[in-house]
Design a protein around this motif. Sequence first.
Motif, PDB file in Angstrom:
ATOM      1  N   GLY A  12       0.820  -1.215   0.000  1.00 45.69           N
ATOM      2  CA  GLY A  12       0.000   0.000   0.000  1.00 45.69           C
ATOM      3  C   GLY A  12       0.846   1.255   0.000  1.00 45.69           C
ATOM      4  O   GLY A  12       0.539   2.237   0.693  1.00 45.69           O
ATOM      5  N   ALA A  13       1.902   1.262  -0.818  1.00 44.98           N
ATOM      6  CA  ALA A  13       2.885   2.345  -0.779  1.00 44.98           C
ATOM      7  C   ALA A  13       2.576   3.496  -1.727  1.00 44.98           C
ATOM      8  O   ALA A  13       3.368   4.432  -1.832  1.00 44.98           O
ATOM      9  N   ASN A  14       1.456   3.447  -2.396  1.00 39.46           N
ATOM     10  CA  ASN A  14       1.148   4.478  -3.394  1.00 39.46           C
ATOM     11  C   ASN A  14       0.603   5.763  -2.796  1.00 39.46           C
ATOM     12  O   ASN A  14       0.590   6.806  -3.454  1.00 39.46           O
ATOM     13  N   ARG A  15       0.165   5.722  -1.535  1.00 37.93           N
ATOM     14  CA  ARG A  15      -0.394   6.937  -0.939  1.00 37.93           C
ATOM     15  C   ARG A  15      -0.390   6.800   0.584  1.00 37.93           C
ATOM     16  O   ARG A  15      -0.085   5.753   1.142  1.00 37.93           O
ATOM     17  N   GLY A  16      -0.769   7.879   1.248  1.00 42.64           N
ATOM     18  CA  GLY A  16      -0.972   7.862   2.685  1.00 42.64           C
ATOM     19  C   GLY A  16       0.229   7.409   3.482  1.00 42.64           C
ATOM     20  O   GLY A  16       1.374   7.785   3.204  1.00 42.64           O
ATOM     21  N   PHE A  17      -0.042   6.596   4.481  1.00 36.43           N
ATOM     22  CA  PHE A  17       1.019   6.166   5.383  1.00 36.43           C
ATOM     23  C   PHE A  17       2.036   5.280   4.679  1.00 36.43           C
ATOM     24  O   PHE A  17       3.230   5.357   4.968  1.00 36.43           O
ATOM     25  N   GLY A  18       1.587   4.451   3.751  1.00 31.41           N
ATOM     26  CA  GLY A  18       2.524   3.604   3.018  1.00 31.41           C
ATOM     27  C   GLY A  18       3.542   4.423   2.249  1.00 31.41           C
ATOM     28  O   GLY A  18       4.736   4.094   2.226  1.00 31.41           O
ATOM     29  N   ARG A  19       3.096   5.488   1.625  1.00 27.44           N
ATOM     30  CA  ARG A  19       4.022   6.364   0.902  1.00 27.44           C
ATOM     31  C   ARG A  19       4.989   7.025   1.873  1.00 27.44           C
ATOM     32  O   ARG A  19       6.182   7.186   1.571  1.00 27.44           O
ATOM     33  N   ALA A  20       4.482   7.459   3.032  1.00 23.17           N
ATOM     34  CA  ALA A  20       5.356   8.079   4.035  1.00 23.17           C
ATOM     35  C   ALA A  20       6.409   7.093   4.533  1.00 23.17           C
ATOM     36  O   ALA A  20       7.576   7.464   4.741  1.00 23.17           O
ATOM     37  N   ALA A  77      -0.867  -2.128   3.804  1.00 27.02           N
ATOM     38  CA  ALA A  77      -2.087  -1.999   2.997  1.00 27.02           C
ATOM     39  C   ALA A  77      -3.326  -2.246   3.847  1.00 27.02           C
ATOM     40  O   ALA A  77      -3.376  -3.192   4.642  1.00 27.02           O
ATOM     41  N   GLY A  78      -4.313  -1.382   3.695  1.00 24.42           N
ATOM     42  CA  GLY A  78      -5.505  -1.503   4.523  1.00 24.42           C
ATOM     43  C   GLY A  78      -6.774  -1.151   3.782  1.00 24.42           C
ATOM     44  O   GLY A  78      -6.763  -0.731   2.623  1.00 24.42           O
ATOM     45  N   SER A  79      -7.879  -1.328   4.486  1.00 26.75           N
ATOM     46  CA  SER A  79      -9.190  -0.945   3.974  1.00 26.75           C
ATOM     47  C   SER A  79      -9.968  -0.331   5.124  1.00 26.75           C
ATOM     48  O   SER A  79      -9.664  -0.576   6.294  1.00 26.75           O
ATOM     49  N   ALA A  80     -10.963   0.464   4.799  1.00 25.23           N
ATOM     50  CA  ALA A  80     -11.813   1.079   5.820  1.00 25.23           C
ATOM     51  C   ALA A  80     -13.200   1.265   5.222  1.00 25.23           C
ATOM     52  O   ALA A  80     -13.517   2.307   4.659  1.00 25.23           O
ATOM     53  N   THR A  81     -14.012   0.226   5.330  1.00 26.51           N
ATOM     54  CA  THR A  81     -15.333   0.250   4.706  1.00 26.51           C
ATOM     55  C   THR A  81     -16.363   0.998   5.535  1.00 26.51           C
ATOM     56  O   THR A  81     -17.416   1.379   5.020  1.00 26.51           O
ATOM     57  N   GLY A  82     -16.074   1.182   6.834  1.00 27.73           N
ATOM     58  CA  GLY A  82     -17.054   1.809   7.712  1.00 27.73           C
ATOM     59  C   GLY A  82     -18.210   0.902   8.070  1.00 27.73           C
ATOM     60  O   GLY A  82     -19.249   1.375   8.560  1.00 27.73           O
ATOM     61  N   ALA A  83     -18.040  -0.405   7.879  1.00 27.95           N
ATOM     62  CA  ALA A  83     -19.137  -1.340   8.143  1.00 27.95           C
ATOM     63  C   ALA A  83     -19.243  -1.661   9.631  1.00 27.95           C
ATOM     64  O   ALA A  83     -18.235  -1.887  10.298  1.00 27.95           O
ATOM     65  N   ASP A  84     -20.473  -1.673  10.135  1.00 29.84           N
ATOM     66  CA  ASP A  84     -20.675  -2.201  11.484  1.00 29.84           C
ATOM     67  C   ASP A  84     -21.076  -3.662  11.376  1.00 29.84           C
ATOM     68  O   ASP A  84     -21.448  -4.152  10.305  1.00 29.84           O
ATOM     69  N   ASP A 177      -5.969  10.118   3.375  1.00 31.83           N
ATOM     70  CA  ASP A 177      -7.254  10.084   2.676  1.00 31.83           C
ATOM     71  C   ASP A 177      -8.268   9.222   3.419  1.00 31.83           C
ATOM     72  O   ASP A 177      -9.469   9.519   3.415  1.00 31.83           O
ATOM     73  N   MET A 178      -7.790   8.161   4.060  1.00 36.22           N
ATOM     74  CA  MET A 178      -8.685   7.229   4.736  1.00 36.22           C
ATOM     75  C   MET A 178      -9.420   7.878   5.902  1.00 36.22           C
ATOM     76  O   MET A 178     -10.524   7.470   6.266  1.00 36.22           O
ATOM     77  N   THR A 179      -8.821   8.909   6.499  1.00 31.76           N
ATOM     78  CA  THR A 179      -9.438   9.565   7.658  1.00 31.76           C
ATOM     79  C   THR A 179      -9.908  10.978   7.323  1.00 31.76           C
ATOM     80  O   THR A 179     -10.057  11.806   8.223  1.00 31.76           O
ATOM     81  N   ALA A 180     -10.150  11.244   6.066  1.00 30.40           N
ATOM     82  CA  ALA A 180     -10.525  12.598   5.642  1.00 30.40           C
ATOM     83  C   ALA A 180     -11.774  13.104   6.364  1.00 30.40           C
ATOM     84  O   ALA A 180     -11.906  14.303   6.628  1.00 30.40           O
ATOM     85  N   SER A 181     -12.687  12.207   6.701  1.00 30.68           N
ATOM     86  CA  SER A 181     -13.933  12.626   7.339  1.00 30.68           C
ATOM     87  C   SER A 181     -13.838  12.691   8.859  1.00 30.68           C
ATOM     88  O   SER A 181     -14.788  13.097   9.528  1.00 30.68           O
TER      89      SER A 181
END
Length: 232
Positions: A12-20, A77-84, A177-181
């Motif tokens: 998951g190195a293309n953006r966010g924490f992975g890129r950092a 690499a991660g995901s965040a669907t917001g599913a309960d 981007d994953m925590t933009a909201s």
Amino acid sequence: MDISASTVLVTGANRGFGRALAAELLGRGATVYAGARNPDQIDLPGAKPIALDITDPASVQAAAQATRDVTVLINNAGSATGADLLTGGLDDIHLEMDTHYFGTLSMVRAFAPQIAANGGGAILNVLSGLSWVSFPEVGAYCAAKSAAWSLTNALRLQLADQNIRVAGLHVGYMDTDMTASVTAEKSDPADIARIAIDGIAAGSYEILADNASRQAQAALAGGVPAFYPQLT
């Protein structure tokens, strides 16, 4: 561990924490494979893009075949669907587990033999303060991170005699981007990347990157009353 002499694969190195993380490693002189579903999105000079979808076993095996010199694996690499867990779509819940648990496990199973063959090294699993505390509105994510923490503990023991140190990074919200909201306080990913790589270099087993993760760990001994006072 000498980071400058290490060859590191970051998922998951293309953006966010992975890129950092990839940028921090490159700055320290490491050789870096930057994994992403679309390697064309890798824009870090010096990084070696590699096609990688951690939820696809064939993609994981292809990446392992393409890299023979990895000594450090960072499962970011991660995901965040917001599913309960009660009303969220089962496909979303499966995605969280497929990414954070099964995807991480697939990467370790594929790359641990390579790391061992290269004399040993390290694996860092990017976890969360939510490995320890659950919020119902993101219950699927919390469950997947908790499972990944358990996985990290088991693999830490199993791989120790192969000279592979398995570490877990616990961190709260980062400004990605994953925590933009998210309106809560967020850390700079570059700062957390520095802390993470310092932890690998020092041989740490558990890296608590911010106050949120330190507070969550400290509350573990308090059980349900400490985490969920509304129930007591």
